[in-house]
Structures are given as structure tokens and as C-alpha cells.
Motif scaffolding. Structure first.
Motif, PDB file in Angstrom:
ATOM      1  N   ALA A 463      -0.135  -0.610  -1.412  1.00 24.02           N
ATOM      2  CA  ALA A 463      -0.309   0.372  -0.340  1.00 24.02           C
ATOM      3  C   ALA A 463      -0.515   1.746  -0.952  1.00 24.02           C
ATOM      4  O   ALA A 463       0.033   2.057  -2.013  1.00 24.02           O
ATOM      5  N   VAL A 464      -1.322   2.568  -0.265  1.00 20.21           N
ATOM      6  CA  VAL A 464      -1.580   3.951  -0.663  1.00 20.21           C
ATOM      7  C   VAL A 464      -1.289   4.833   0.543  1.00 20.21           C
ATOM      8  O   VAL A 464      -1.696   4.497   1.672  1.00 20.21           O
ATOM      9  N   ASP A 465      -0.579   5.958   0.308  1.00 26.74           N
ATOM     10  CA  ASP A 465      -0.218   6.797   1.455  1.00 26.74           C
ATOM     11  C   ASP A 465      -1.419   7.576   1.968  1.00 26.74           C
ATOM     12  O   ASP A 465      -2.517   7.537   1.387  1.00 26.74           O
ATOM     13  N   VAL A 466      -1.213   8.309   3.074  1.00 25.94           N
ATOM     14  CA  VAL A 466      -2.315   8.987   3.759  1.00 25.94           C
ATOM     15  C   VAL A 466      -2.941  10.060   2.878  1.00 25.94           C
ATOM     16  O   VAL A 466      -4.159  10.252   2.879  1.00 25.94           O
ATOM     17  N   SER A 467      -2.113  10.759   2.093  1.00 28.41           N
ATOM     18  CA  SER A 467      -2.648  11.823   1.241  1.00 28.41           C
ATOM     19  C   SER A 467      -3.384  11.276   0.027  1.00 28.41           C
ATOM     20  O   SER A 467      -4.140  11.998  -0.621  1.00 28.41           O
ATOM     21  N   GLY A 468      -3.182  10.012  -0.297  1.00 34.57           N
ATOM     22  CA  GLY A 468      -3.809   9.417  -1.472  1.00 34.57           C
ATOM     23  C   GLY A 468      -3.081   9.749  -2.762  1.00 34.57           C
ATOM     24  O   GLY A 468      -3.585   9.463  -3.849  1.00 34.57           O
ATOM     25  N   ASP A 469      -1.882  10.352  -2.646  1.00 37.08           N
ATOM     26  CA  ASP A 469      -1.133  10.773  -3.834  1.00 37.08           C
ATOM     27  C   ASP A 469      -0.213   9.680  -4.364  1.00 37.08           C
ATOM     28  O   ASP A 469       0.002   9.585  -5.573  1.00 37.08           O
ATOM     29  N   LEU A 470       0.344   8.878  -3.465  1.00 36.20           N
ATOM     30  CA  LEU A 470       1.335   7.871  -3.859  1.00 36.20           C
ATOM     31  C   LEU A 470       0.708   6.478  -3.808  1.00 36.20           C
ATOM     32  O   LEU A 470       0.080   6.108  -2.811  1.00 36.20           O
ATOM     33  N   VAL A 471       0.873   5.734  -4.866  1.00 35.87           N
ATOM     34  CA  VAL A 471       0.414   4.348  -4.938  1.00 35.87           C
ATOM     35  C   VAL A 471       1.621   3.477  -5.203  1.00 35.87           C
ATOM     36  O   VAL A 471       2.394   3.739  -6.144  1.00 35.87           O
ATOM     37  N   CYS A 472       1.830   2.469  -4.366  1.00 37.49           N
ATOM     38  CA  CYS A 472       2.958   1.578  -4.589  1.00 37.49           C
ATOM     39  C   CYS A 472       2.495   0.132  -4.548  1.00 37.49           C
ATOM     40  O   CYS A 472       1.549  -0.221  -3.838  1.00 37.49           O
ATOM     41  N   ALA A 473       3.153  -0.717  -5.334  1.00 38.90           N
ATOM     42  CA  ALA A 473       2.809  -2.133  -5.427  1.00 38.90           C
ATOM     43  C   ALA A 473       4.083  -2.937  -5.498  1.00 38.90           C
ATOM     44  O   ALA A 473       5.059  -2.518  -6.156  1.00 38.90           O
ATOM     45  N   GLY A 474       4.110  -4.060  -4.826  1.00 37.89           N
ATOM     46  CA  GLY A 474       5.270  -4.944  -4.815  1.00 37.89           C
ATOM     47  C   GLY A 474       5.076  -6.121  -5.744  1.00 37.89           C
ATOM     48  O   GLY A 474       3.989  -6.698  -5.819  1.00 37.89           O
ATOM     49  N   ALA A 475       6.147  -6.483  -6.457  1.00 43.07           N
ATOM     50  CA  ALA A 475       6.097  -7.586  -7.413  1.00 43.07           C
ATOM     51  C   ALA A 475       6.674  -8.836  -6.777  1.00 43.07           C
ATOM     52  O   ALA A 475       7.635  -8.765  -5.999  1.00 43.07           O
ATOM     53  N   GLN A 476       6.098  -9.982  -7.135  1.00 44.54           N
ATOM     54  CA  GLN A 476       6.576 -11.223  -6.558  1.00 44.54           C
ATOM     55  C   GLN A 476       7.560 -11.959  -7.474  1.00 44.54           C
ATOM     56  O   GLN A 476       8.101 -12.977  -7.086  1.00 44.54           O
ATOM     57  N   ASP A 477       7.768 -11.442  -8.681  1.00 36.38           N
ATOM     58  CA  ASP A 477       8.721 -12.102  -9.570  1.00 36.38           C
ATOM     59  C   ASP A 477       9.992 -11.280  -9.797  1.00 36.38           C
ATOM     60  O   ASP A 477      11.072 -11.823  -9.933  1.00 36.38           O
ATOM     61  N   SER A 478       9.874  -9.934  -9.808  1.00 42.39           N
ATOM     62  CA  SER A 478      11.065  -9.103 -10.032  1.00 42.39           C
ATOM     63  C   SER A 478      11.639  -8.538  -8.737  1.00 42.39           C
ATOM     64  O   SER A 478      12.677  -7.850  -8.778  1.00 42.39           O
ATOM     65  N   PHE A 479      10.983  -8.776  -7.586  1.00 41.99           N
ATOM     66  CA  PHE A 479      11.443  -8.352  -6.255  1.00 41.99           C
ATOM     67  C   PHE A 479      11.534  -6.829  -6.125  1.00 41.99           C
ATOM     68  O   PHE A 479      12.254  -6.316  -5.284  1.00 41.99           O
ATOM     69  N   GLU A 480      10.792  -6.091  -6.961  1.00 43.40           N
ATOM     70  CA  GLU A 480      10.865  -4.633  -6.951  1.00 43.40           C
ATOM     71  C   GLU A 480       9.556  -4.025  -6.453  1.00 43.40           C
ATOM     72  O   GLU A 480       8.508  -4.675  -6.462  1.00 43.40           O
ATOM     73  N   ILE A 481       9.645  -2.759  -6.020  1.00 41.74           N
ATOM     74  CA  ILE A 481       8.476  -2.000  -5.588  1.00 41.74           C
ATOM     75  C   ILE A 481       8.305  -0.836  -6.559  1.00 41.74           C
ATOM     76  O   ILE A 481       9.246  -0.058  -6.787  1.00 41.74           O
ATOM     77  N   SER A 503       6.150  -9.401  -0.142  1.00 46.77           N
ATOM     78  CA  SER A 503       4.900 -10.032   0.302  1.00 46.77           C
ATOM     79  C   SER A 503       3.902  -9.043   0.856  1.00 46.77           C
ATOM     80  O   SER A 503       2.693  -9.283   0.805  1.00 46.77           O
ATOM     81  N   SER A 504       4.368  -7.903   1.412  1.00 45.55           N
ATOM     82  CA  SER A 504       3.432  -6.974   2.051  1.00 45.55           C
ATOM     83  C   SER A 504       4.017  -5.578   2.074  1.00 45.55           C
ATOM     84  O   SER A 504       5.229  -5.395   2.215  1.00 45.55           O
ATOM     85  N   LEU A 505       3.135  -4.574   1.934  1.00 45.47           N
ATOM     86  CA  LEU A 505       3.505  -3.161   1.983  1.00 45.47           C
ATOM     87  C   LEU A 505       2.566  -2.433   2.922  1.00 45.47           C
ATOM     88  O   LEU A 505       1.385  -2.782   3.026  1.00 45.47           O
ATOM     89  N   CYS A 506       3.083  -1.395   3.594  1.00 46.58           N
ATOM     90  CA  CYS A 506       2.226  -0.598   4.479  1.00 46.58           C
ATOM     91  C   CYS A 506       2.845   0.782   4.659  1.00 46.58           C
ATOM     92  O   CYS A 506       4.044   0.900   4.949  1.00 46.58           O
ATOM     93  N   PHE A 507       2.050   1.828   4.478  1.00 52.25           N
ATOM     94  CA  PHE A 507       2.477   3.203   4.727  1.00 52.25           C
ATOM     95  C   PHE A 507       2.227   3.563   6.186  1.00 52.25           C
ATOM     96  O   PHE A 507       1.240   3.124   6.786  1.00 52.25           O
ATOM     97  N   SER A 508       3.122   4.393   6.725  1.00 55.41           N
ATOM     98  CA  SER A 508       2.917   4.910   8.079  1.00 55.41           C
ATOM     99  C   SER A 508       1.732   5.867   8.089  1.00 55.41           C
ATOM    100  O   SER A 508       1.584   6.684   7.170  1.00 55.41           O
TER     101      SER A 508
END
Length: 915
Positions: A463-481, A503-508
């Protein structure tokens, strides 16, 4: 209707199997893609998928000589007669056996179909409506094995059929007295292609082992003589009706000259002899010749090989003109256009389609889809581009208007699990199972950021936030974001707390809040402004699979493993409703399943959800051939789309075919055994009957990702078939409005001659033929545009504005069409404002076309501006240099004058001394 979405186009797949064809004018390639037909316009660089589909994958396509009709045959032998003008199915037919090839005669009166070891000749469908458009004329028997290819003589008198028994058979299309059939040998492998020379019975045959045989005939086409029975039948038909007999004689003149018994006695049977034999360069057994095509006017033979190499030879001298390797996979099909300039190649394993111009040695067209499953898609903010990621590790960006891919990023080394655009629309971000998240620039087409975690992790969500500044990704093996900064590329934070794979990420869309769904049956809301702490935790009834925000950010939808879609309020963290969608999936039963489809459906669920542009509906899809649209407020199913009817995929049928059941179980689970009669062996997974080392893959139908376009006029789905686009803007070839007998092209042209511009436009829009409308509009003088727009009836204003928007997108007459748009908006702006909701898509299309031209022209103007500045600076520099050189030249002249004066004075002094 609001949800009247119809299939619009198929992206992400350009060729699967079967034979390629060029259109009559040679400017378009007709390619079979699965159970559909796609047409790629090489002049305008656009693609179109016909709104027809067969029940299984298409194996061969035959195009009529005038380019109006196509016969499409699938793997089982089911055929469709399709009009390429109206894009409609005219007739259904079944050949009951797999068809290997199909070919129309050059005069368009017959076509030949080869199945098993038989060649069947049919009367070609005519213009009149018939109960059965496929009327069998003759059946030709001769080959002992399956037939592979067909070719006609130029005058449609004879045709040749190649076979797997290494023989080629020449048959007469009529009952010729001196040619009933003729068999040619000389090869040691399967015949790949047989081709007649232009205006001759001479023949070229090409076999799989790379051998070319040239056969010369001792008879010219005019030397073929009709048989006695055929002559008697013609005479009987002639006596019945004189007028018809005259027409019949005119039609039969070209079929033979000898009509008397004396001429027949003097005729000899047609004979062939092998003039020469040539061999292609071979690099081992793997380099088999797999496809061939011959262009009769230019005598060019094109051959494709299993190693991805193709050769161009000039016949009959067998001079090598050109040779090139286009891929490392087998070339499945070759086609040459009518002018002989462009050659089309299809590689089935890569899903690749190429068009090569051999004279300039350059690509005219080069497209390739994802050769594995597509995993994700994303729309750009303006809806012009679609980015897709696949299991082949590639990220492709497609133009939604043309349907073609214009850039492919191959930096990932494993499957791409998620892709998304930033708010600017010029950056594509992708997450992959190779442990990296990459950002790609669509200006320079490069990977400018690569985000990694401290420890290797497989990223399954992004997921990427509205400003395009923050990028986040979720891992399926370490359970971390993992959270990164787009500007610096540094890892900002690792968000822990989930007890299962993310399994899924979404920014407001309106706040800096991140929603994450996990297999631990929770959805967590993370506040990005308050030290990245958990704001709320939503408890689910089952594992969370997908989460998405409503466009206004006031609602959250979560798809769970039990087949439900639950709706939550992010502010109060309370559930506002739920939809049970398990029964709407209507899963099919696999061939190897031992339980019914109804029992299988209990374990299935939606894997992708997406809100519509207005937030009133939600789109959901999963491991099924159905995509559902639900009304959020009413929590009920509004419409269900069947994305595929292709039985070549697995899990398509709800009930098992009892004909495939044996005492040992389903035939799909049972192998024929080793052949020693000791019973039946259960086959290994993926192994088909026969060769135990060969693998057979039957993909399962599923929808991996869904997205609505930003305008809401269309939605896209990545499926096993490819990238499917469903749209409300379905373009029809002929869709008249308020039509009566007086509305004809003649009356429209009459109004144009009388310079009645307004009435001509009204009549053209009532007839609603695109070419005619464009002709009428472009005939109107520029100074009359304002007058015509002012006198136009209100009902035609919106229609004309929509047509101007579509023309402006492709036309080069920018000022002319901009004048039309400006006059319509200035004169009818108030009336259009009252219908702003209905006319919004038209205005958006107009704005998109203007913005597209603005971007391209601004780049061109900037380029020219800098070029002019450079030229001016260069000329100034040269001018300064020239002035300096001239000044230096004058100084040199003065120095030479002083030197000459000194020399003259010295000479005078010397003379005086001598005297």
C-alpha cells in the motif's frame, strides 16, 4: 442500467495457439487468444477483442478473401461463422472431430476443412440467409494419417493437402478428366506446409525435418479438362433455363477449355516431377521446422523453427534473404500480409506476437503477455494506464485506450504479488516474493527505488499513502509490516502485532491511517501520525483475506475466509453489515475432485474486493468464474458476471460428465497403464496418457484481482484468461437513432452538396455510422462551426460532443475539433450544466483527449525550443569566431605591409651602397 457492464477488451494476452491471419488490407493481425479473437491494428496501434467466444480454446481460423467473414474452430471441432464487419455470430456448426486447418479458395466460393485424414470441401456462405450456411460439396480421401495444411491454386481450380504420413496430395476442386488426385512423396517427416506457385500447378512442400521439395507440373492450369459427367450435367442445366445457362457458362469458362470428345481424347493426365530438393541449416534434432508461409507474388518463403529462428528464402532459387532469432521458444505460427512487407510470428509458450518488416529489418509490432498467471492490477489516477504484476516476475503497464503494453519492468526475480500507482500517476510500486519492493518511474522507465527489509521476507501485500511518501508492505512469513520513505528509501518502522501472515493492506483516502488484514482473524488500524501505534483492532469471524476503504474513507470492507464480506465503520470500530457471498461464487468442479461442487464451495471465498467510484457498490471475486457486484446499503447481490465460458480451463463445470466415469473412477485420475495388461496404474500428478515424460497443464479458472476505474465507467479483472475489461461504453458498429426510410447516405450527401450543414449532421447522427459522421463534420467550413452549433437541436448536442471527444483523441486536426468543442460548450453550456451527471463521462473523455495532446505537444515544443536556443547560441558562437578571425586577418595584413615596406627600404639602401 447502472451495472450494464459489458465485455470490452482483453489485455495481457496477445496469442495462445492456432494460426495467425492478416486482414485484407494487410494492416491488422487477427490472432486467436484462448477462446477469443483479438484484432491488432498495426497502423493505429490499437487492439480490439471481438465479443464472441467458443466453448474451448481456438485451434484454427479461416478468413474469407474479401475479409468480411471468419470461420473459427475450437479444440473439439465446434465452429462459428463470424462477421468481421458487425462482430456478430452468423452460424454455429460442429465438425465432431478436431480440425487441423481451414482455408478459403481465392475466389471465395469454396472452403476446405481438414480433419483426421479427410479433406472436406464446403460451399462458402453467401450473402443470402440460409438455414445451413455450411453445405458440404465433396469429401476427399487419400492420406493415411492426419492432415496438417492446405493451399489453393491462384485460380481456385485445385488445392493441395499435406499430411503426417509424409505425403502431399493434390486434388481437383472440380471433376477434372486429367486430374482426380495426385500423391507426392519425397519427404522423411511430417509435412508442415505446401504451397502452389502463382498462376501455376508447380508446388513447394516443406517438412518438419527442414527439407524443401520443388515439384514441377507438366500441365498449365488452363490445361485442366472437365470430365464427361460434369459436361453432361452442365448441358442439362443449360437446357432447363437459357438465362441461367448463360450465367453458368460464363462462370465455368475458366474451369477448362476442352468441351468436345476429341479434345478430351487428346488430353494427358497431369504429372509431377521433383525439380530440386533443398535443406535448411539444422542444429540438431531440437531445431525442427515448425511453421511456414509463402507469399506468391514475391516468391518469398518464411520458415519458423523450434529454436526461435526464422529464415526468409526466395524461391525457386532458394536464396537466403534474411535469418534472425526472435526468441528461444518454438515459433508456432507464421503469416505474411497481402503486400508481402510484414511477417507475423506467434510463439505459444511465451504468449508472444511479433510483426517483422523484413525489408527495413525492424519490428512493426512486438507484444507479449504474462506467460504465467497475473497476480495483481492497478489503475492510474486518470484511468489511462493499467499496471499488472504476474507470477513471471514482470511488471507491465498497459494503455487502457489502445489495449497495448508500452513498458515492461523485469527487475524482480520472483512472483509479483501486488502493484499500485502513487497519487501522481507517474510511479508504479510493486511488491514481490523475492523480498523487495520496487518503485518504477514512468518518465524515464527505470527502477529508481528498491526497498528491502533487514531480514529477507516474502512480501504479499502493498500500500502507498495518498501523499505518495509512505510505502508499506506486509510479509507472509514474519507477520510484520515494513514502512519506508519514498523520498529517502530508508526503513522507517517495522509494525509488529499480527499473529499470522499479513494478507492485505490499504491506506485511508482521507487520513493517514493504514488498515491491515491478517490470517489471525483481525484487522488492525495503524495511525501513521501518532508513532505508528495501533488505533483500533477489529475482530473478524474468520481469516482476513482482503481489505479496502470506501473512496470517502468512511467505511471499510473486509473479505474473510468463510466467504463473507463484512462492513465496518473506522471511527467507531463497529460492524455495520455483512454479505454472505459463498453461494454466489457457484464454484465449478475440478476433474480430479472427489466431492461435489456444492461441498467444495464451502471452503471457497472472495480473495479480492473493490469499491465502485461512488462507494455505493462493491465488486468481489475469487476462485470462481463469477464476479459479483453487491449493493452496500441494501447488502444484496445486484449483478453477477461470468468472466469465462472456456471449458479448456479446470473447475468450469458444476457437474461431472458421467461419460468420463469408469469402474476405477474418473478418467482424469486414471492412466491407461503400461500396456502389459496387468491392470490400471494411477498416474503421477500432471502426467497425461501416452508419453510418461510429457506434462499437461490445465489451469484453473480464478480471479486474482479486481479494480474499478477512477471514472466508474469500467472495471478490470486479472484472471486465468488475462486482463479482462468490462465497460459501460460498449461501441457498436451500427446503432441507429430515430431511423426512417429517408435517412440514407445519399440523402446526407445531397444535404452536403446543398450546404445544409445542420440537417446533414442530424441525418448522419440518426444513421450513426462513424465514417459518415466524420465525413460530414470535416466537410463543414471552419467559419460556419459557430452557426451550425447554434442551430443544432438540443438532443444532438451531447451526441456531437461525445463524438468530437472520440475524434479529438486520434485525429490530427486539433484546432478544427477544438473549435467544435468550444462552440458547443459556449453556446449550450447552461443546458449541459443541468445534465451534469449524465454528461460527466463525455466531458472527462474530452478533457483526457485534450490533456493527452497537450502533454505530447508541450514535450515537442520544449524540445523545439531548446533546439532553437542551441542553434542560436551556436550561430552566435560561430559569428564571434568569424569576427575574431577577420580581425586577426586584418592584423596579419598590416604586419605584412610593414614587412614589405622594411624590405623595400633595405633594398634601396643596398642599391645606394653598390653605386
Amino acid at each position: 442500467m447502472k451495472f450494464a457492464y459489458r465485455f470490452s477488451n482483453l489485455l495481457g494476452a496477445v496469442y495462445r495457439q492456432g494460426n495467425l491471419n492478416f486482414s485484407k488490407d494487410g494492416n491488422a493481425v487477427i490472432s486467436p487468444v484462448g477462446n477469443r479473437i483479438s484484432i491488432f491494428d498495426l497502423k493505429n496501434n490499437t487492439s480490439e477483442t471481438l465479443p464472441i467466444s467458443t466453448t474451448k480454446n481456438i485451434t484454427c481460423v479461416g478468413i474469407s478473401p474479401n475479409g468480411n467473414l471468419a470461420i473459427v474452430v475450437d479444440e473439439d471441432g465446434a465452429a462459428l461463422l463470424v462477421s468481421l464487419i458487425t462482430r456478430a455470430i452468423l452460424h454455429h456448426f460442429h465438425f465432431h472431430k478436431p480440425v487441423h486447418s481451414i482455408s478459403f479458395s481465392p475466389d471465395g466460393r469454396k472452403f476446405v476443412v481438414t480433419k483426421e485424414n479427410v479433406a472436406l470441401m464446403y460451399h462458402a456462405p453467401g450473402k443470402q440467409r440460409e438455414f445451413n450456411a455450411f453445405v458440404l460439396d465433396k469429401s476427399y480421401y487419400g492420406p493415411y494419417d492426419e492432415t496438417t495444411c492446405i493451399d489453393w491454386t491462384t485460380d481456385s481450380k485445385c488445392f493441395a493437402v499435406g499430411s503426417k504420413d509424409m505425403s502431399t496430395w493434390v486434388f481437383g476442386a472440380e471433376r477434372w478428366a486429367n486430374l482426380i488426385y495426385y500423391s507426392l512423396g519425397g519427404h522423411k517427416d511430417v509435412i508442415v506446409g505446401c504451397f502452389f506457385e502463382k498462376d501455376s500447378l508447380d508446388l513447394y512442400t516443406v517438412s518438419q525435418d527442414g527439407t524443401l521439395c520443388i515439384w514441377e507440373s507438366d500441365t498449365e492450369p488452363d490445361g485442366l479438362v472437365l470430365s464427361k459427367k460434369r459436361l453432361q450435367r452442365e448441358e442439362q442445366e443449360g437446357n432447363e433455363d437459357d438465362e441461367e445457362s448463360m450465367e453458368g457458362q460464363e462462370g465455368e469458362i475458366v474451369r477448362g477449355k476442352a468441351h468436345t470428345q476429341k479434345d478430351k481424347e487428346n488430353t494427358k493426365n497431369v504429372r509431377y516431377k521433383q525439380a530440386s530438393k533443398h535443406f535448411f541449416n539444422k542444429e540438431g534434432d531440437f531445431n525442427n521446422l515448425t511453421s511456414a508461409a509463402f507469399h506468391k507474388p514475391t516468391h518469398i518463403l518464411v520458415t519458423g523453427f523450434a529454436s526461435g529462428i526464422f529464415h526468409l528464402h526466395e524461391l525457386p532459387e532458394f536464396n537466403l534473404i534474411h535469418s534472425l532469432s526472435i526468441s528461444n521458444q518454438r515459433i508456432a505460427s507464421v503469416a505474411i500480409n497481402s503486400s508481402g512487407d510484414w511477417i507475423g510470428f506467434g510463439c505459444s509458450r511465451l504468449g508472444q506476437l511479433l510483426v517483422w518488416e523484413w525489408q527495413s529489418e525492424s519490428y512493426v509490432f512486438k507484444q507479449q503477455g504474462h506467460f504465467n498467471n497475473m497476480a495483481s492490477l492497478a489503475y492510474s489516477p486518470d484511468g489511462q494506464y493499467i499496471a499488472t504484476g504476474g507470477d513471471d516476475g514482470k511488471v507491465k503497464v498497459w494503455n487502457s485506450n489502445s489495449g497495448l503494453c508500452f513498458v515492461t519492468f523485469t527487475e524482480h526475480s520472483s512472483s509479483v504479488s501486488q502493484v499500485t500507482f502513487t497519487s501522481s500517476g507517474m510511479v508504479v510500486v510493486s511488491a514481490s516474493l523475492d523480498g523487495t519492493v520496487r518503485a518504477f518511474d514512468l518518465h524515464r522507465y527505470r527502477n529508481f527505488r528498491t526497498f528491502t527489509s533487514p531480514r529477507p521476507a516474502q512480501f504479499s501485500s502493498l500500500a502507498v499513502d495518498v501523499s505518495g511518501d509512505l510505502v508499506c508492505a506486509g510479509a507472509q512469513d514474519s507477520f510484520e509490516i515494513f514502512l519506508w520513505s519514498m523520498q529517502t528509501g530508508r526503513l522507517l518502522e517495522v509494525l509488529g502485532g499480527h499473529e499470522g501472515p499479513v494478507s492485505s493492506l490499504c491506506f485511508s483516502p482521507v487520513q493517514s491511517i493504514l488498515a491491515s488484514a491478517s490470517w489471525d482473524k483481525t484487522v488492525r488500524l495503524w495511525d501513521m501520525l501518532d508513532s505508528w501505534q495501533v488505533k483500533e483492532t477489529l475482530a473478524l469471524t474468520s481469516d482476513g483475506l482482503a481489505v479496502t476503504y470506501r473512496p470517502d474513507g468512511q467505511e471499510l470492507a473486509v473479505a474473510t475466509l468463510n466467504g463473507e464480506i463484512s462492513f465496518w465503520s473506522p471511527q467507531s470500530a463497529a460492524q455495520t453489515g455483512s454479505v454472505t457471498g459463498r453461494h454466489d461464487l457457484e464454484l465449478g468442479r475440478k476433474e480430479t475432485d472427489k466431492v461435489t461442487a456444492k461441498q467444495t464451495a464451502k471452503g471457497k471465498s472472495f480473495t479480492s474486493v473493490c469499491y465502485s467510484a461512488d462507494g455505493e457498490a462493491i465488486l468481489a471475486g475469487g476462485q470462481s468464474k463469477f464476479v459479483c457486484i453487491y449493493n452496500v446499503k441494501e447488502q444484496m447481490l445486484m449483478k453477477k458476471f461470468e468472466i469465462s465460458c472456456n471449458l479448456s480451463f479446470d473447475a468450469m463445470e458444476e457437474f461431472l460428465d458421467r461419460r468420463k466415469m469408469t469402474e476405477f473412477g474418473s478418467l482424469a485420475l486414471v492412466d491407461d497403464g503400461a500396456g502389459d495388461g496387468e491392470g490400471v496404474n494411477i498416474s503421477l500428478p500432471g502426467v497425461r496418457k501416452g508419453d510418461m515424460s510429457s506434462r499437461h497443464f490445465k489451469p484453473e479458472i480464478r480471479v486474482s484481482s479486481l479494480r474499478f476505474s477512477p471514472t466508474g465507467r469500467s472495471w478490470a479483472a486479472t484472471s486465468t484468461e488475462g486482463l479482462l475489461i468490462y465497460s459501460l461504453d460498449g461501441s457498436m458498429v451500427f446503432d441507429p437513432y430515430d431511423l426512417d426510410l429517408d435517412v440514407t447516405p445519399e440523402s446526407i450527401h445531397k444535404q452536403l452538396r446543398l450546404k445544409e450543414w445542420t440537417s446533414a449532421i442530424v441525418l448522419a447522427f440518426r444513421l450513426n455510422e462513424r465514417a459518415l459522421k466524420q465525413e460530414v463534420i470535416e466537410t463543414v467550413p471552419h467559419d460556419q462551426i459557430g452557426v451550425v452549433c447554434g442551430s443544432l437541436p438540443e438532443i444532438y448536442v451531447e451526441k456531437l460532443l461525445g463524438f468530437i471527444a472520440s475524434c479529438l483523441e486520434k485525429s490530427g486536426h486539433l484546432q478544427f475539433y477544438m473549435s467544435w468543442a468550444q462552440s458547443l460548450l459556449m453556446l449550450h453550456g447552461q443546458k449541459l450544466k443541468n445534465r451534469s451527471g449524465a454528461i460527466l463521462p463525455t466531458l472527462q473523455a474530452l478533457q483526457k483527449a485534450i490533456q493527452r495532446h497537450y502533454d505530447s505537444l508541450s514535450k515537442l515544443c520544449d524540445f523545439n525550443k531548446y533546439n532553437i536556443r542551441y542553434a542560436v547560441a551556436l550561430s552566435k558562437q560561430r559569428g564571434v569566431k568569424r569576427v575574431a578571425e577577420e580581425a586577426a586577418g586584418e592584423e596579419d595584413e598590416e604586419d605584412e605591409d610593414d614587412l614589405s615596406e622594411e624590405r623595400s627600404e633595405a633594398s634601396v639602401e643596398e642599391a645606394e651602397m653598390i653605386l
